[in-house]
Design an enzyme around this catalytic site. Structure first.
Site, PDB file in Angstrom:
ATOM      1  N   HIS A 125      -2.927   7.143   3.566  1.00 41.12           N
ATOM      2  CA  HIS A 125      -2.618   6.304   2.445  1.00 41.12           C
ATOM      3  C   HIS A 125      -2.282   7.648   1.476  1.00 41.12           C
ATOM      4  CE1 HIS A 125      -3.291   3.517  -0.989  1.00 41.12           C
ATOM      5  NE2 HIS A 125      -3.473   4.640  -1.657  1.00 41.12           N
ATOM      6  N   GLU A 126      -2.876   8.697   1.074  1.00 40.60           N
ATOM      7  CA  GLU A 126      -2.666   9.655   0.233  1.00 40.60           C
ATOM      8  C   GLU A 126      -1.448  10.677   0.458  1.00 40.60           C
ATOM      9  OE1 GLU A 126      -4.176   9.864  -2.416  1.00 40.60           O
ATOM     10  OE2 GLU A 126      -5.763   8.519  -1.888  1.00 40.60           O
ATOM     11  N   CYS A 136       0.842  -0.919  -2.723  1.00 38.05           N
ATOM     12  CA  CYS A 136       1.611  -1.998  -2.158  1.00 38.05           C
ATOM     13  C   CYS A 136       1.245  -3.362  -2.922  1.00 38.05           C
ATOM     14  CB  CYS A 136       2.009  -1.917  -0.883  1.00 38.05           C
ATOM     15  SG  CYS A 136       2.719  -3.470   0.088  1.00 38.05           S
ATOM     16  N   CYS A 148       7.162  -1.135   2.847  1.00 36.70           N
ATOM     17  CA  CYS A 148       6.487   0.353   2.755  1.00 36.70           C
ATOM     18  C   CYS A 148       7.050   1.143   4.153  1.00 36.70           C
ATOM     19  CB  CYS A 148       5.246   0.401   2.627  1.00 36.70           C
ATOM     20  SG  CYS A 148       4.647  -0.234   0.860  1.00 36.70           S
TER      21      CYS A 148
END
Length: 341
Positions: free
Chosen positions: A171-172, A182, A209
Site C-alpha cells: 500500500h505504501e 481508491c 489502480c
C-alpha cells in the site's frame, strides 16, 4: 526476504534490493512515557534514507521498515510511518501490526484476539511471550536470530502478521508510485483509519489502480533512460583532451561502472495479468494466505478461460475468412472457364 518476494511480483517484476540496515546508534530515539517501549524518530531515519537514495540514482523508490515503534515529534505518542511522495522515500514500522502489541501498553491480552478464558490459555506462556515481544520491539533481537518470529507468534498469528506487513508495504509503495486512496472498489489502496479497517482491506488491486500502477512503473522505466542519456552527455565533455587524459578518463569510467554494478536497472515486465495472478497465487499459498491465493487463482482461471474462448473465436473467424477466399477463387475460375468456352 518475504517482503522482497511479494514486492517484486506485485510491481511487475521490478528489481528489489535489500540494502544494509541503518545502525540504530545513529538514529535519534526515546522510550515512550506511557508504554515504556523504544521508539525511533522518523525524521532522523528519513535523513539517512534520503542520503542513500541520492547515492543510488537507479532506485525508483526507497522504503525503510522497522520492527521498532516510531514517533515524529516529542508531542506525539506514536506514528505508523511517514513518506515523501515527491522524493519517493518513506519509513514505517511493523510494531503495532504485531498481534499482541496492545499487551505492551496494557490495552489488550497477550494472545491478540484469543479469549483469555480459553481453556488452552497458559499464564506462564503468556508472560514468556510478552517478554519476547518486548525484546523484539525494543530492538534487542538480532537479525541473525532466524527463530525470533516463532518465539513471539504462533502459526495463526504469524499468518496475520505476514498479511498485515505485506498489505501495508505494498500500500505504501503504491503511494510512492503516485497512487492515491481508491474510492471505487474493494482494493489494496482503500484508506484505513485503524487496524480493523486495514485488516478488512484486500491485498489485490482493483482494475483502475492496477492499470495506474502499471503505467506508473513504465514511466519510472522511461525516466531512468533519460537519466542515462544525461550521464552519457556528461561523459562526452572529456573529448578533445590529450591522449593521456583520455586513457585516465577511460580508466575512471571503468571504475565508475564497477561501482555502479550494484545499482540494478529498472526493468518492467510486459503487462501479463494472467502470469501475475498465477505468481501471486503461488506466493500467497507458500506463506499460508489461502484466501488471497484462491482469489488470485480464480482470477487466473477466469482470464485463461476467457483467452481460450477468444482464441477459439479468432481461429474460427480466420477459418471462415479463408473459406470465403477459396470460394471466391473457385467462382473466379468457373467464370474464366466459361469465357474460354
Amino acid at each position: 526476504d518475504i517482503l522482497a518476494e511479494f514486492t517484486k511480483v506485485y510491481f511487475f517484476g521490478l528489481n528489489v534490493s535489500i540494502l544494509e540496515p541503518i545502525p540504530i546508534d545513529g538514529v535519534k530515539s526515546r522510550y515512550n512515557s506511557s508504554s515504556k517501549n523504544k521508539q525511533l524518530k522518523t525524521g532522523s531515519i528519513e535523513s539517512h534514507i534520503k542520503k542513500i537514495k541520492k547515492s543510488h540514482q537507479n532506485l525508483c523508490c526507497l522504503m525503510g521498515i522497522s520492527i521498532i515503534d516510531l514517533y515524529p515529534d516529542e508531542s506525539w505518542n506514536f506514528v505508523f510511518g511517514e513518506a515523501s511522495i515527491q522524493q519517493s522515500v518513506g519509513v514505517f514500522s511493523f510494531a503495532r501490526y504485531l498481534p499482541g502489541f496492545d499487551a505492551i501498553t496494557g490495552w489488550g491480552n497477550i494472545f491478540g484476539d484469543q479469549d483469555l478464558e480459553d481453556e488452552d490459555y497458559d499464564p506462564m506462556e503468556g508472560l514468556n511471550k510478552l517478554e519476547n515481544l518486548k525484546k523484539m520491539i525494543n530492538g534487542e533481537v538480532t537479525t541473525d536470530d532466524k527463530n525470533w518470529l516463532n518465539n513471539v507468534l504462533n502459526d495463526k498469528e504469524q499468518h496475520i502478521f505476514i498479511r498485515r506487513c505485506v498489505g501495508v508495504l505494498l500500500h505504501e509503495i503504491g503511494h510512492l508510485f503516485g497512487l492515491e486512496h481508491c474510492p471505487y472498489f474493494e482494493c489494496l489502496m482503500n484508506g484505513a483509519n485503524h487496524l480493523v479497517e486495514g485488516d478488512a482491506a484486500p491485498l489485490w488491486l482493483c482494475p483502475i489502480c492496477l492499470h495506474k500502477l502499471y503505467f506508473a512503473t513504465r514511466l519510472m522505466e522511461k525516466n531512468q533512460g533519460k537519466i542515462k542519456q544525461r550521464k552519457g552527455k556528461g561523459k562526452n565533455r572529456n573529448k578533445g583532451k590529450g591522449k593521456g587524459d583520455k586513457n585516465k578518463n577511460d580508466n575512471d569510467e571503468e571504475k565508475k561502472q564497477e561501482n555502479d554494478a550494484d545499482d540494478k536497472e529498472i526493468k518492467v515486465e510486459f503487462l501479463d495479468i494472467l502470469t501475475r495472478y498465477q505468481r501471486l497465487s503461488a506466493l500467497y499459498r507458500k506463506y499460508g494466505l489461502i484466501e488471497e491465493a484462491n482469489w488470485c487463482q480464480n482470477r487466473a482461471t477466469f482470464l485463461f478461460d476467457s483467452c481460450t474462448i477468444k482464441k477459439k473465436e479468432d481461429e474460427d473467424e480466420m477459418m471462415n475468412d479463408d473459406n470465403k477466399e477459396v470460394d471466391t477463387e473457385n467462382n473466379g475460375n468457373d467464370v474464366q472457364m466459361t469465357e474460354d468456352k
